[in-house]
Motif scaffolding. Sequence first.
Motif, mmCIF file in Angstrom:
data_model
loop_
_atom_site.group_PDB
_atom_site.id
_atom_site.type_symbol
_atom_site.label_atom_id
_atom_site.label_comp_id
_atom_site.label_asym_id
_atom_site.label_seq_id
_atom_site.Cartn_x
_atom_site.Cartn_y
_atom_site.Cartn_z
ATOM 1 N N GLY A 1 1.280 -16.184 -12.531
ATOM 2 C CA GLY A 1 0.611 -14.952 -12.116
ATOM 3 C C GLY A 1 0.046 -14.233 -13.313
ATOM 4 N N ALA A 2 -0.472 -13.034 -13.073
ATOM 5 C CA ALA A 2 -1.121 -12.271 -14.138
ATOM 6 C C ALA A 2 -0.728 -10.804 -14.048
ATOM 7 C CB ALA A 2 -2.644 -12.415 -14.045
ATOM 8 N N HIS B 1 1.214 -20.785 -7.471
ATOM 9 C CA HIS B 1 0.161 -19.990 -8.102
ATOM 10 C C HIS B 1 -0.632 -19.372 -6.957
ATOM 11 C CE1 HIS B 1 -3.101 -19.534 -11.346
ATOM 12 N NE2 HIS B 1 -3.660 -19.098 -10.225
ATOM 13 N N ALA B 2 -0.321 -18.120 -6.641
ATOM 14 C CA ALA B 2 -0.905 -17.495 -5.450
ATOM 15 C C ALA B 2 -2.060 -16.564 -5.805
ATOM 16 C CB ALA B 2 0.171 -16.708 -4.705
ATOM 17 N N HIS B 3 -3.165 -16.744 -5.099
ATOM 18 C CA HIS B 3 -4.276 -15.800 -5.193
ATOM 19 C C HIS B 3 -4.156 -14.768 -4.079
ATOM 20 C CE1 HIS B 3 -7.082 -17.171 -8.417
ATOM 21 N NE2 HIS B 3 -6.269 -18.207 -8.359
ATOM 22 N N GLY C 1 -8.094 -11.687 -7.260
ATOM 23 C CA GLY C 1 -7.085 -11.729 -8.305
ATOM 24 C C GLY C 1 -5.923 -12.655 -8.003
ATOM 25 N N ASN C 2 -5.057 -12.786 -9.010
ATOM 26 C CA ASN C 2 -3.848 -13.586 -8.903
ATOM 27 C C ASN C 2 -2.690 -12.733 -8.406
ATOM 28 O OD1 ASN C 2 -4.394 -16.335 -10.205
ATOM 29 N ND2 ASN C 2 -5.190 -14.944 -11.762
ATOM 30 N N MET C 3 -1.586 -13.402 -8.171
ATOM 31 C CA MET C 3 -0.354 -12.701 -7.860
ATOM 32 C C MET C 3 0.019 -11.799 -9.032
ATOM 33 S SD MET C 3 3.089 -12.220 -7.895
ATOM 34 C CE MET C 3 3.576 -13.382 -9.157
ATOM 35 N N ASP C 4 0.360 -10.550 -8.733
ATOM 36 C CA ASP C 4 0.677 -9.560 -9.752
ATOM 37 C C ASP C 4 2.123 -9.733 -10.210
ATOM 38 O OD1 ASP C 4 1.251 -7.301 -11.253
ATOM 39 O OD2 ASP C 4 0.065 -5.964 -9.984
ATOM 40 N N ILE C 5 2.285 -10.258 -11.420
ATOM 41 C CA ILE C 5 3.637 -10.498 -11.942
ATOM 42 C C ILE C 5 4.394 -9.187 -12.159
ATOM 43 C CG2 ILE C 5 4.799 -11.141 -14.096
ATOM 44 C CD1 ILE C 5 3.491 -13.769 -14.054
#
Length: 560
Positions: free
Chosen positions: A269-270, A244-246, A279-283
């Motif tokens: 991710g999101a 879960h990468a920010h 933000g989070n990692m962009d899926i």
Amino acid sequence: MKTMNYHKYTAYPAVGIANRSWPDQTITKAPIWSSVDLRDGNQALPVPMNVDEKVAMFQLLVSVGFKEIEVGFPSASATEFAFVRRLIENGLIPDDVTIQVLTQAREHLIRKTFEAIKGARHAIVHLYNSTSRQQREQVFRMNKEEIKEIAVTGTALVRRLKEESGSAGIRFEYSPESFTGTELEYALEVCHAVMDAWGASAQDKIILNLPSTVEMSRPNIYADRIEWFCRNIKERDAVLISVHAHNDRGTAVATAEFAVMAGADRVEGALFGNGERCGNMDIVVMALNLFSQGVDPELDFSDLPRIREVYRKCTRMDIHARQPYAGELVYTAFSGSHQDAISKGMKAHKMSSDGIWDVPYLPIDPGDVGCSYEAIVRINSQSGKGGVAYVLEKDYGIQIPKWMQPDFAEAVQAVADRTGEELSPEEIHSLFHKEYVTLKEPFALKKCHISWDDEEPDRNDEEATIIACVVQMKEQEFRLDAVGNGPVDAFVKGFVAESGIEFSVEDYIEHAIGRSAGALAVAYVRIGCPDGRVSYGAGIDSNISLASIKAIVSALNRLP
């Protein structure tokens, strides 16, 4: 120049790992995807989603193809709890979709979480507690054993409540929060204790989520940590390693990709990188990165405009124009050389037999994600002749020949420089007509009659074309009658004889605009004078012969 105080920061420690293997790996299959839009993405919004908006977002995620969706933190608020209950009670969760709920490792919160998921066919209870040195020392003021005990006690309670529920569809995920700030050996120790408390096995896998809660290092160091963890975890077949990468350092996608190369099975991710702080990692980005390499992303982003619309409506967040794949300008070229390359690449692709996408400056076909080609080339003062020609051909069927393109590009650039604005295709088309087609001074063609007198039609060297024209020059009209081996030759001979202006046609080309029987024709000419002057013209008419005569008059009107 003022020097920033970089001495207050220290480098993130490297991982002592020998013979790392992840740099040589290639991602050939999509990881297990888990969306955190409804939890991490929602809690980061200035105005959190209400229940109806969360339902709309959930349905969007389902339509994209997510099989694991973290729907919220039901013990944290009445809205979160009500949303989870609506999903379950209204039968909104497809049979092949697992909802995921987050809870801190605190008894009353865990019990409330189980109340929320009662009746769910498939659910992941996601337990976390912070294990980092900073949190232990500065926030909780606890030692390592005390922090580990929180994780073990919480896990044991989740296991007991699952058994009491009688639901075989409940799975377990544990996150040592702030994994990036936790000593590797200690993170492993805590996760081993959690595995033991859960009774993890190959038949009942536990998800160990190793979050880059705060992105603190280069992506390669995070990958080293994941590879080290995968090497040292006991009973590797009893766990799914999740990441879960920010995006605090702006490299979350690379972090997640490297982590998968290093052995991670699952990625959280999101959409569009939504989430706390940066933000989070962009899926969307990671999935389409795989897609661009010929790997099935196992998510459907073929209609990005619809996904953007629902996302914006539900989150009230915008998407940057330069957002990879999804931004409004990412399939747009302003640079002239880029425009020319795209134009040629698109033509080459249409002629290709293998169907492989190989177009300069476009890593994927915009059509594959529901975007149109209409905005690929846009014209401003930085644009070149290739881009201008591409717009006219694509939108209006006007195929300016190469030898004429620099002339029109100069006219376009002059307008763009003067206005400082981007020119729309409509404005470019209008400028083309203004520059070439509608010119009436100093010469205007008033009448033109063309006839043929050839007793031997198969012979091509006879001057058998007869032309009779009336040309107006300012306030006067003059008539010209001439014979030539074609309309262009006859008109040039007659005009030179009557006007005294010496010129010759150096280049000429024509084509139809459209394919119908009543299509218009356009002709382009370049004329040259004995004194070295050169001019370009264009004419449009339903009669190709008249179009060519109009093109010559156009070029005469534009003589410098």
